[in-house]
Design an enzyme around this catalytic site. Structure first.
Site, PDB file in Angstrom:
ATOM      1  CB  CYS A 392      -1.083  -0.113   1.240  1.00 43.97           C
ATOM      2  SG  CYS A 392      -2.427   0.920   1.020  1.00 43.97           S
ATOM      3  CG  HIS A 527      -3.634  -3.539   3.252  1.00 39.19           C
ATOM      4  ND1 HIS A 527      -2.538  -3.268   4.017  1.00 39.19           N
ATOM      5  CD2 HIS A 527      -4.130  -2.274   2.841  1.00 39.19           C
ATOM      6  CE1 HIS A 527      -2.532  -2.034   4.306  1.00 39.19           C
ATOM      7  NE2 HIS A 527      -3.256  -1.351   3.461  1.00 39.19           N
ATOM      8  CD  GLU A 529      -1.314  -6.435   5.069  1.00 38.62           C
ATOM      9  OE1 GLU A 529      -1.055  -6.848   4.104  1.00 38.62           O
ATOM     10  OE2 GLU A 529      -1.535  -5.411   5.801  1.00 38.62           O
TER      11      GLU A 529
HETATM   12  N1  GLN Z   1      -1.764   6.672   2.975  1.00 41.42           N
HETATM   13  C1  GLN Z   1      -1.980   5.974   1.968  1.00 41.42           C
HETATM   14  C2  GLN Z   1      -3.488   5.998   1.318  1.00 41.42           C
HETATM   15  O1  GLN Z   1      -4.254   6.512   1.980  1.00 41.42           O
HETATM   16  C3  GLN Z   1      -1.659   4.412   2.080  1.00 41.42           C
HETATM   17  C4  GLN Z   1      -2.610   3.795   3.058  1.00 41.42           C
HETATM   18  C5  GLN Z   1      -2.255   2.323   3.585  1.00 41.42           C
HETATM   19  O2  GLN Z   1      -1.180   2.227   3.323  1.00 41.42           O
HETATM   20  N2  GLN Z   1      -3.350   1.550   4.054  1.00 41.42           N
HETATM   21  O3  GLN Z   1      -3.731   5.927  -0.023  1.00 41.42           O
END
Ligand code: GLN
Length: 557
Positions: A392, A527, A529
């Site tokens: 992410c 994500h 995970e």
């Molecule tokens: N802060 C970034 C976004 O909102 C990444 C978010 C994250 O890593 N879950 O796009």
């Protein structure tokens, strides 16, 4: 296997906690679920959190740990991660309840006039809503396991204890059971385990009209017989229902321990669910949970991974990530040693720590704090051919780093950090699951407004991602506001050496990107995970650990 017809019998298991927090109620509830599954029952896991937030989405990972994301996009308590990992079931928004949500429901009803002029009270209005939540959808499963968050005695928890007291009366003891998890400290100077804190915690429950049926006693050693006798007598609990919940080296060793201690057998005995073939259950538990034992306690090799993040002081902030790395280790018969590197450390300290690892992972995160350290780690991985996985924010920063350092575009950034510059990461439109176009704005609500939950991804044939997933489509869970700006900057990413190897179903948003001239440099917008389990390690983590373990990379000196 069971002598009593079990279909359509609603059985409810309430899991409460006493003495103190952090005893592992979530693991205990998950373990109960897994053991009942081993006995052939279907289960549903629910969690009732007494805090007043509507959901944990706005809570800081520093204070509360990770926000777990469900398939349907619900931002939930991290215990749901344990539930899914231990039982393999998929939880949904209807399994998660907080005091904030209950009040929201009750107040909406009040505004609509549903209560026909009566005054709204904790009993019966709030407790009825709690009971409705607990019993909803029970027809579909044999057992509903409800974990009550917090510790018995918390003011916020009172309506929940009251609701379960009422339910036990309404449904009867033959349909409900209360499992109370407590702690027995070992006092070195006295040389013995102390039962008094547990006695007090049970008394507290009793004073609220709830008699626990099973006592799970967290302890560093097996409970001696006389301690069980004492607890049985003072807590009014049958002795076989006083169960040792031993400390364990790995959470995945716990279900088998609980089974050997008699936990699932005693739960079934309580409900009159006699099993004709206990040996068969023993064997099943041994072959499933026991099969993890070797690669956890005695793996063939070990691999050192650096996680470079901002929330490294509270391990719970990265709990699913940690577990997914462990699963990747299980899949490779390797012990994963994690070095937690705080991205706010000075550069030389970070670099010297990075030189000791075989793989670098930059996890998700929010805001610009600590991003310089994360980009330093990304640059190090890129330039030194070190196995890299970006998740992410980790992917977003990898793209920004390459634009800055490979292409020399100093202004490359994300709208999250700056309104100006070359916004290679920006607000982008996306198709939500409700088939409508969504676009975030700077002044929108913070709670529940990200791209959340499961989205499909098309994988490019012949890419590393294709090799890893062994599929041309996949779906992963998301939780972010910003996206890689492919619409405007596709050629920059190409020139920086990136291939878009996974793309959203509408073909607009990169889901997976990888560096072409690197043995393993993969970033994912999602994500992964959240979907990894010990029995089905996620392909990305499996491949990441394998690549880290086998790649002979140069070291900085
Ligand atoms: N802060 C970034 C976004 O909102 C990444 C978010 C994250 O890593 N879950 O796009």
């Amino acid at each position: 296997m069971f002598s009593q017809a079990k279909a359509h019998m609603p059985y409810f298991i309430f899991v409460t906690g006493g003495v103190m927090s952090s005893l592992g109620k979530g693991i205990a509830a998950s373990s109960i679920g897994a053991l009942l599954q081993a006995r052939g029952f279907s289960i549903r896991m629910k969690k009732l959190d007494p805090y007043i937030n509507v959901d944990p989405g706005t809570m800081s990972p520093f204070k509360h740990g990770e926000v777990f994301v469900m398939e349907d996009g619900c931002e939930a308590d991290l215990d749901f991660g344990h539930y899914e990992r231990f039982t393999g079931i998929t939880c949904s928004a209807s399994d998660s309840m907080t005091t904030g949500k209950i009040y929201e429901t009750v107040l909406n009803k009040e505004r609509r006039g549903d209560y026909l002029g009566s005054d709204i009270q904790v009993i019966p209005h709030i407790t009825t809503e709690i009971k409705n939540f607990i019993t909803a959808g029970h027809e579909a499963v044999d057992f509903t396991i409800c974990e009550i968050g917090g510790t018995v005695g918390d003011i916020e928890g009172l309506p929940y204890i009251e609701a379960l007291r009422q339910l036990s009366i309404e449904l009867g003891k033959s349909r409900t059971i209360c499992v109370h998890l407590t702690f027995l400290p070992f006092v070195k100077t006295a040389g013995e385990l102390k039962t008094k804190p547990t006695q007090h915690s049970v008394k507290l429950l009793q004073s609220m009209g709830v008699q626990p049926d099973i006592l799970m006693c967290r302890s560093e050693c097996e409970l001696p017989d006389e301690i069980k006798d004492k607890l049985s007598m003072f807590c009014n609990i049958e002795k076989p229902n006083v169960i040792t919940a031993l400390d364990a080296d790995s959470i995945y060793l716990i279900p088998e321990q609980h089974h050997i201690a008699g936990l699932d057998r005693q739960i079934c005995t309580h409900f009159g669910l006699r099993c004709d073939d206990e040996d068969k259950v023993d064997n099943l538990v041994k072959t499933t949970w026991g099969s993890l034992k070797k690669s956890i306690t005695n793996p063939k090799s070990s691999v050192r991974i650096a996680v470079v993040g901002k929330y490294t002081k509270l391990k719970d902030a990265y709990i699913s990530l940690t577990q997914a790395l462990i699963h990747g280790g299980i899949a490779n018969d390797a012990k994963v040693e994690i070095d937690w590197l705080d991205s706010e450390w000075p550069a030389d300290e970070l670099l010297s720590s990075l030189s000791k690892v075989s793989g670098i992972l930059v996890p998700g995160g929010f805001s610009s704090r600590g991003t310089a350290g994360k980009m330093l780690a990304i640059k190090y991985a890129r330039e030194n051919n070190v196995t890299f996985l970006g998740i992410c924010l980790g992917l977003q920063l990898a793209v920004i780093e390459a634009c800055r350092n490979v292409l020399g575009i100093e202004t490359a950034t994300s709208r999250e950090f700056s309104e100006e510059g070359t916004l290679v990461v920006d607000f982008m439109e996306w198709w939500s699951s409700g088939a409508s176009i969504e676009l975030r704005t700077m002044d929108g609500d913070k709670g529940g407004t990200m791209r959340l939950g499961s989205y499909r991804c098309h994988i490019t044939e012949g890419s590393l991602a294709h090799k890893i997933y062994e599929a041309t489509t996949t779906s992963e869970r998301h939780r972010h506001r910003y996206e890689i700006n492919l619409k405007e900057y596709r050629d920059l990413f190409d020139r920086a050496g990136f291939a878009v190897s996974g793309i959203s179903a509408d073909g607009l948003l990169p889901e997976i990107m990888e560096l072409k001239d690197h043995h393993f440099f993969v970033g994912t917008q999602a994500h992964p995970e959240f979907k990894s389990t010990p029995f089905a390690p996620h392909p990305l983590f499996k491949a990441f650990i394998k690549a880290a373990a086998t790649n002979n990379q140069p070291k900085l000196t």
